[in-house]
Design an enzyme around this catalytic site. Structure first.
Site, short mmCIF file in Angstrom:
data_model
loop_
_atom_site.label_atom_id
_atom_site.label_comp_id
_atom_site.label_asym_id
_atom_site.label_seq_id
_atom_site.Cartn_x
_atom_site.Cartn_y
_atom_site.Cartn_z
N LYS A 22 0.84 -1.21 0.00
CA LYS A 22 0.00 0.00 0.00
C LYS A 22 0.87 1.26 0.00
CE LYS A 22 -1.54 1.40 4.16
NZ LYS A 22 -1.17 2.76 4.57
N ASN A 23 1.87 1.30 0.88
CA ASN A 23 2.65 2.53 1.04
C ASN A 23 3.64 2.76 -0.10
OD1 ASN A 23 1.21 3.10 3.30
ND2 ASN A 23 2.81 2.53 4.75
N ARG A 121 0.68 14.22 13.55
CA ARG A 121 1.18 14.04 12.19
C ARG A 121 1.21 15.34 11.38
NH1 ARG A 121 -0.93 8.47 9.76
NH2 ARG A 121 0.99 8.68 8.57
N ASP A 305 5.14 0.49 11.95
CA ASP A 305 3.96 -0.21 11.41
C ASP A 305 3.88 -1.68 11.82
OD1 ASP A 305 3.22 2.13 10.23
OD2 ASP A 305 3.87 1.60 8.20
N ARG A 397 -8.43 -0.71 5.19
CA ARG A 397 -7.64 0.37 4.56
C ARG A 397 -6.31 -0.16 4.05
NH1 ARG A 397 -7.02 5.72 7.89
NH2 ARG A 397 -5.87 6.04 5.98
#
Ligand code: EPU
Length: 416
Positions: A22-23, A121, A305, A397
């Protein structure tokens, strides 16, 4: 709203394939905005964050065609540079559109993302970096309004390494006039992957994957095709789940090279690891893991993560361990939920002291963010009895079909 129900206490065994990262896919999709020529991206994961960012670039006028994990994008039709709050608030990575829109169209209005469950963030590094390239940036009514006739190459040093800020600056500098040097860049593997795509589009970049990146700007970038690399965090999540359930699994279609620190910690916990070019086997021989201290830090150290998933493993391990979170100030939301399952965790600021227990008990729990959801799944798989996880949209997600993949590994898990 979907829930996940797990009846725990059985080992995960068998083979599982991981999806594209995903990233890595998010900045790749943002980078397609830099060119008016067609782009083809393969191995795109079927996760909600990707669907959202695709909706967002469609809203800007891009044409998107998706078939399974293959994506065709045409950004020649983009007619808007306005990324609205309603969409940006659901996916913070929308900030990645700022650099490419500004570099190609000379303007970008991207909503400030706001806070999120794991911390405040801020995006100051993205803004200051683009200002160093000559952008005029104002914050108006919650929006970042950036203007520049053409960005100009410059030197910029990040105060602290940021993954998406490095990516944003890399994309913007690719179309700037002259040479840009970025110092104190993030080293995460998603950055050299993005640089590889940009170079295939005609950009001139050296040093991606090191702390200093040099970019010689070009006036246009062309279309190309690119394959998204395997998801290192999904890989680590399955391995940790197998360790917690005393299982034996092989993760396929992965890249062991990007996971050294996590694999080292799993070995330290007592797991036996075998690695191939694109697969990893983890065996526990039915044994309980040993508690393992972890400290999160930027790549190549232990990734934030994977912190929540390792916390779940430590709650079931033999002995005590500390888990130190150094990246995000509020990434311990899973602690209270794990405690509801009987975990013994004491929080002292950025440190969690985890005293392992032989067993956890299933309980109704609530997912609070993406990786917290994964930790609750791991705890539920290893616990006695039934665990019901609410708010699983967080999980969707970033994990594609995780319930089906776990079923194939023998887990009693269903979505209702
Ligand atoms: N930071 C600032 N100012 C900035 C940017 C970052 O102070 O302008 C701080 C952050 O608050 C944080 C640290 O710098 O303390 C590092 O944050 P970074 O910017 O590197 O995080 P990110 O780019 O927003 C990406 C991943 C995250 C992952 C982090 C750290 C994407 C789309 N997201 O976020 O992934 O946790 O790097 O590795 O790549 C996830 O997948 O669950 C996830 C949250």
């Amino acid at each position: 709203m979907d829930k996940i129900i797990i009846t725990g206490n059985g080992p995960l065994c068998g083979e599982v394939r991981v999806a594209g990262a995903k990233n890595a896919a998010l900045p790749i999709i943002a980078a397609t905005l830099l060119s008016a020529e067609p782009m083809h991206i393969s191995n795109v994961p079927g996760v909600r964050d990707i669907a959202t960012v695709l909706q967002l670039i469609e809203l800007l006028g891009a044409k998107v065609e998706r078939e399974d994990t293959d994506l065709s994008l045409d950004c020649s039709t983009v007619h808007s540079v306005h990324a609205p709050y309603e969409m940006v608030k659901t996916i913070r990575a929308s900030i990645l559109l700022l650099g490419p829109l500004l570099a190609r169209f000379g303007e970008a209005d991207v909503s400030l993302p706001g806070g999120c469950a794991i911390g405040t963030r801020p995006v100051n590094e993205h803004i200051m970096g683009l200002q160093a390239l000559g952008a005029d940036i104002r914050i108006e009514a919650g929006y970042i309004k950036a203007r520049a006739t053409r960005l100009k190459g410059a030197q910029y040093t990040f105060d602290a390494p940021s993954v998406t800020a490095t990516e944003n600056l890399l994309m913007a500098a690719a179309l700037a006039e002259g040479v840009t040097t970025l110092d104190n860049c993030a080293l995460e593997p998603e950055i050299p992957d993005l640089a590889q795509l940009l170079c295939a589009m005609g950009a001139k970049i050296e040093g991606a994957g090191t702390s200093t990146i040099s970019i010689e700007g070009v006036s246009t970038l062309h279309g190309t095709s690119h394959r998204v690399p395997p998801d290192r965090i999904e890989t680590g999540t399955f391995l940790t789940a197998a360790a917690a359930t005393r299982g034996d699994i092989t993760v396929l279609d992965t890249a062991p090279d990007f996971l050294h620190h996590v694999l080292g910690k799993l070995e330290q916990a007592g797991c036996k690891m075998e690695l191939g070019k694109d697969w990893i086997r983890l065996r526990t021989d039915g044994k309980r893991c040993k508690a393992t201290n972890i400290t999160t830090a930027p790549y190549p150290a232990f990734p934030t993560d994977m912190q929540a998933q390792f916390m779940a493993l430590n709650t079931l391990a033999e002995g005590s361990a500390t888990v130190v979170e150094n990246i995000f100030e509020n990434r311990f939301m899973h602690v209270a939920e794990l405690q509801r399952m009987g975990a013994d965790i004491e929080l002292q600021g950025h440190t969690a002291i985890v005293r392992g227990k032989e067993r956890l008990q299933g309980a109704p729990v609530m997912a609070t963010d993406l990786r917290a959801s994964a930790s609750l799944i791991i705890a539920g798989l290893a616990a006695d009895g039934e665990t019901t996880i609410d708010r699983v949209y967080h999980l969707d997600r970033g994990y594609a079909n995780i319930d089906t993949k776990l079923q194939e590994l023998g887990a009693h898990i269903r979505r209702v």
